[in-house]
Design a protein around this motif. Structure first.
Motif, PDB file in Angstrom:
ATOM      1  N   ASP A  38       0.920  -1.210  -0.043  1.00  0.00           N
ATOM      2  CA  ASP A  38       0.197  -0.003  -0.037  1.00  0.00           C
ATOM      3  C   ASP A  38       0.843   1.227   0.060  1.00  0.00           C
ATOM      4  OD1 ASP A  38      -2.642  -1.255   0.070  1.00  0.00           O
ATOM      5  OD2 ASP A  38      -2.625  -1.573   2.188  1.00  0.00           O
ATOM      6  N   THR A  53      -6.620   4.414  -6.463  1.00  0.00           N
ATOM      7  CA  THR A  53      -7.072   4.119  -5.068  1.00  0.00           C
ATOM      8  C   THR A  53      -8.238   4.731  -4.884  1.00  0.00           C
ATOM      9  OG1 THR A  53      -4.739   3.497  -4.289  1.00  0.00           O
ATOM     10  CG2 THR A  53      -6.349   4.149  -2.965  1.00  0.00           C
ATOM     11  N   ARG A  57     -11.445   2.103  -4.206  1.00  0.00           N
ATOM     12  CA  ARG A  57     -11.676   2.215  -2.917  1.00  0.00           C
ATOM     13  C   ARG A  57     -12.708   2.856  -2.449  1.00  0.00           C
ATOM     14  NH1 ARG A  57      -6.927   3.040   1.248  1.00  0.00           N
ATOM     15  NH2 ARG A  57      -5.936   1.595   0.068  1.00  0.00           N
TER      16      ARG A  57
END
Length: 254
Positions: A38, A53, A57
């Motif tokens: 990450d 991301t 996400r």
């Protein structure tokens, strides 16, 4: 009759294959070590990873097994391709295009481990930095780059003395990692900075094209034609002055 391959053609293919190998090594460092931890790359690719991301996400888009950061990076590099074409060289542009296309392909197909190969984020950042920096350095030595901040670094290196690709990239990455600190926490940003520092150090050790060179031309003919060629073809300034030969005492131009 057999096909005859000239030395120039051999050199062309050698440089391109070397650049592609460099991008493979770089992509392995990113997908094997940086993404599973990450962490985030610097520069344009780092911006691409942050966008990825956010899309995956928070918006729950593109949640498949393929990492779309490479494709986003390719799109963001289009304006920098124009800079490379007009401000650096057409050969550099062509090899950079090869690098970025192959980088996009490798970032999309090199598998990202479901479980990190290295559990410790510090170790992952160092190993990923070694792989990433070596890959970028190899690409730069072949005459191309991985795009993004490499293009910006090469541009400033050619314009100003004392600049290096790694140094300029490290400075510009501060903005990206500032965003990482806000969005993902200070600890993530610290590991990203460690990765970036290791990567840039390895890049500078591997890459040697950013060494400045000065050329002095001695001629007895008018220097205007040479000056015009330097300014128009290389986009550089030049200075000339009159001199005398030490042995013949004849007039010459430097």
């Amino acid at each position: 009759m057999g096909v005859v391959i000239t030395h120039k053609q051999m050199e062309f293919w050698k440089r391109n294959i070397t650049a592609v190998v460099g991008m493979l090594i770089f992509s392995m460092g990113i997908n094997f070590f940086i993404v599973p931890a990450d962490l985030y790359n610097g520069g344009v690719l780092g911006v691409s990873q942050i966008i990825r991301t956010f899309l995956v996400r928070y918006l729950h888009l593109f949640s498949g097994s393929t990492d779309i950061a490479g494709v986003i990076n390719m799109l963001l590099n289009v304006p920098l391709f124009i800079l490379a074409y007009f401000s650096i060289s057409k050969n550099f542009f062509a090899r950079t295009l090869v690098c970025v296309v192959s980088q996009t392909l490798f970032l999309s197909v090199v598998p990202i481990p479901a479980k990190p190969i290295v559990a410790d984020a510090l170790s992952a950042s160092i190993i990923g930095g070694i792989f990433g920096g070596a890959g970028i350095g190899i690409a730069l030595r072949s005459g191309g780059s991985s795009g993004g901040m490499d293009i910006v670094g090469m541009f400033f290196t050619k314009k100003f003395k004392g600049f290096s690709v790694g140094r300029i990239s490290l400075m510009l990455n501060a903005v990206v990692y500032g965003i990482c600190a806000v969005l993902f926490g200070v600890q993530t940003a610290i590991y990203c900075i460690i990765y970036s520092a290791v990567s840039m150090l390895v890049t500078d050790r591997t890459h040697t094209q950013n060494i400045n060179a000065e050329v002095i031309i001695f001629t007895k003919k008018e220097p205007v034609q040479i000056m015009d060629y330097i300014v128009k073809q290389f986009k550089r300034d030049a200075t000339w002055w009159e001199a005398k030969g030490g042995y013949t005492e004849e007039k010459t131009l430097i």
